[in-house]
Design a protein around this motif. Structure first.
Motif, short mmCIF file in Angstrom:
data_model
loop_
_atom_site.label_atom_id
_atom_site.label_comp_id
_atom_site.label_asym_id
_atom_site.label_seq_id
_atom_site.Cartn_x
_atom_site.Cartn_y
_atom_site.Cartn_z
N TRP A 1 -33.91 -17.03 -29.12
CA TRP A 1 -32.79 -16.10 -29.36
C TRP A 1 -33.29 -14.67 -29.21
CZ3 TRP A 1 -27.69 -17.35 -31.05
CH2 TRP A 1 -26.92 -16.26 -31.47
N LEU A 2 -32.70 -13.91 -28.31
CA LEU A 2 -33.18 -12.56 -28.01
C LEU A 2 -32.00 -11.64 -27.70
CD1 LEU A 2 -35.85 -10.96 -27.63
CD2 LEU A 2 -35.70 -11.52 -25.19
N VAL B 1 -30.62 -16.91 -24.61
CA VAL B 1 -31.24 -18.05 -25.28
C VAL B 1 -31.67 -19.09 -24.25
CG1 VAL B 1 -29.84 -17.80 -27.38
CG2 VAL B 1 -29.03 -19.29 -25.53
N ASN B 2 -32.46 -20.04 -24.71
CA ASN B 2 -32.65 -21.29 -23.98
C ASN B 2 -31.52 -22.21 -24.41
OD1 ASN B 2 -33.35 -24.08 -23.52
ND2 ASN B 2 -35.45 -23.46 -23.12
N PRO C 1 -37.59 -8.51 -21.01
CA PRO C 1 -36.64 -9.57 -20.64
C PRO C 1 -35.22 -9.01 -20.48
CG PRO C 1 -38.06 -10.31 -22.42
CD PRO C 1 -38.33 -8.86 -22.25
N TRP C 2 -34.48 -9.54 -19.52
CA TRP C 2 -33.12 -9.06 -19.29
C TRP C 2 -32.25 -10.17 -18.73
CZ3 TRP C 2 -32.29 -9.97 -14.21
CH2 TRP C 2 -33.36 -9.83 -13.31
N THR D 1 -37.01 -13.99 -18.26
CA THR D 1 -37.13 -14.56 -19.59
C THR D 1 -38.35 -14.00 -20.35
OG1 THR D 1 -38.49 -16.43 -18.90
CG2 THR D 1 -36.09 -16.69 -18.74
N HIS D 2 -38.38 -14.29 -21.64
CA HIS D 2 -39.47 -13.80 -22.48
C HIS D 2 -40.82 -14.39 -22.08
CE1 HIS D 2 -39.19 -17.73 -24.33
NE2 HIS D 2 -40.27 -17.47 -25.04
N ASP D 3 -40.80 -15.57 -21.43
CA ASP D 3 -42.06 -16.19 -20.98
C ASP D 3 -42.31 -15.93 -19.49
OD1 ASP D 3 -39.97 -17.80 -20.19
OD2 ASP D 3 -41.01 -19.69 -20.57
#
Length: 437
Positions: free
Chosen positions: A125-126, A186-187, A278-279, A295-297
């Protein structure tokens, strides 16, 4: 009522594949009884089941899903928890409708956030916000209009030109964008799996248990491949699959969308990209443009192209064709990353209505429905499912009045006229937006 078509995607959902563990549930076997039966373990079905269980803790709720929960249609979307309508309009009635949808979307976001926090659901969650982007000057007017609409609504936003977009996104592909700060990324497979895993104790979930036949005339009865269930009340959250059921009167149809997720960028690839956060990015024309995420990864998501899917089936050949399209598009956006490998490509289903309104409310005595998400499914369907539970139980919530004002999905013609209409509309939108890709 016989279920004529069940969803089938011959591909691997990348969101589920990159999570180390996703919950597994047994299939329904034998005879089961319950107070409430929910068919469809997406965001609407799970929100409905959770709220019923909270308000009626001594009643038994059963949730059925046709496949694994973390691999269903809700787990295959782009992972945008949208807080604002994509379009607003300028007339007083359009602005009023936009305000209504804003309240509903933000209600869905609020309760999802509470559930994620309370149960510590690990779904990446971001709060990254969202860029609503255009490529060609043809859509400058639409970008300007959207900015003006957000100003009228009093929503925080920024109008960004190409130079600043290049710095933030790592590509000079986009000409202009409106950035809104409160969209959540989110994922989706992890989110829907976590929502199912944290349901109250009086809810039982069965996966790989498609309802093959439903009877609502003498109580509620549903038959699955290896079992059957009887209940007092029924909630249908089967979206595109609902078109074949008489209760829906042909008001919903399904479209398949296609997505690709890359491998994570190496350190050297990230140096070439630049130090960006991330965007998430949505196109000015959702049918003809590409939705993107970083993504964050350090992966990229590319979602592009939609197909009419009346039988809910997408084969591996079709997915492969669009995977190649995604790779070619990515090479144009990020020529500095042509050595980045694509990891997974998959399809997913969304449900559409002719006028954008849902099929929501009481369909028949003891039968309720939340279908026809028309996009923004995570937040919208979470709100619709929760409010439907309160409607079914006669609870008081001021947002129930909003659900009455969003309207009801209108009639769709039968096939093959529906096929011709949908395909013609998609072709027209692709032609109109051909410079956006």
């Amino acid at each position: 009522m016989k279920i004529e078509h069940l969803p089938l995607d011959q591909n691997i959902n990348g969101w589920a594949a990159i999570k180390a563990e996703t919950p597994r549930y047994p299939s329904l076997r034998g005879n089961v009884t319950a107070d409430w039966l929910v068919i469809g373990a997406g965001y609407a079905g799970l929100a409905f089941a959770r709220r019923i269980a909270e308000l009626r803790p001594h009643e038994k709720v059963v949730v059925l899903d046709a496949i694994n929960i973390a691999d269903n249609a809700s787990a295959r979307n782009s992972g945008f928890v949208i807080d604002l309508p994509h379009t607003v309009g300028s007339s007083s009635s359009e602005l009023a409708q936009a305000n209504t949808y804003r309240r509903l979307l933000q209600y869905g976001v609020k309760h999802l956030k509470e559930t994620v926090d309370n149960h510590q659901i690990d779904c990446d969650w971001l709060n990254s916000g969202k860029y609503h982007c255009a490529v060609s000057p043809q859509f400058d007017g639409e970008i300007d209009h959207y900015q003006q609409e957000l100003t009228t609504l009093g929503e925080s936003h920024q109008l960004l030109e190409q130079a600043e977009l290049t710095q933030r996104l790592g590509t000079d592909f986009y000409r202009r964008a409106v950035y809104t700060p409160n969209c959540i990324l989110v994922n989706p497979a992890a989110l829907v799996g976590g929502l199912a895993a944290t349901l109250p104790e009086n809810v039982t979930v069965y996966a790989n248990s498609p309802a093959l036949q439903i009877d609502t005339q003498n109580g509620i009865y549903a038959q699955t491949p290896h079992g059957e269930i009887r209940a007092r009340k029924l909630m249908l959250a089967i979206n595109g699959a609902s078109r074949g059921l008489p209760l829906y009167k042909g008001s919903v149809f399904a479209m398949s969308t296609f997505a690709t997720l890359t491998e994570p960028l190496s350190l050297r690839q990230r140096e070439r990209l630049g130090n960006i956060a991330p965007w998430g990015l949505t196109p000015v024309n959702a049918l003809a443009g590409a939705t993107l995420r970083y993504t964050h990864d350090h992966r990229f998501l590319i979602r592009e192209h939609v197909n009419f899917a009346p039988k809910l089936v997408t084969n591996a050949v079709e997915t492969g064709k669009h995977a190649r399209r995604h790779q070619a598009l990515f090479a144009r956006l990020y020529p500095q990353l042509t050595d980045l490998d694509m990891a997974y490509s998959w399809s997913g289903l969304i449900s559409i209505t002719r006028n954008g309104a849902p099929v929501w409310g009481t369909l028949a005595p003891n039968v309720y429905s939340a279908a026809g998400c028309n996009g923004s499914g995570i937040s919208k369907q979470s709100a619709f499912g929760r409010l439907l539970a309160e409607h079914a139980l006669g609870e008081d919530n001021p947002l129930l009045a909003d659900m009455q004002t969003v309207g009801r999905a209108n009639y769709l013609p039968p096939r093959p006229f529906l096929d011709l209409g949908v395909k013609s509309f998609i072709a027209r939108e692709r032609w109109r937006s051909k410079r956006e890709l």
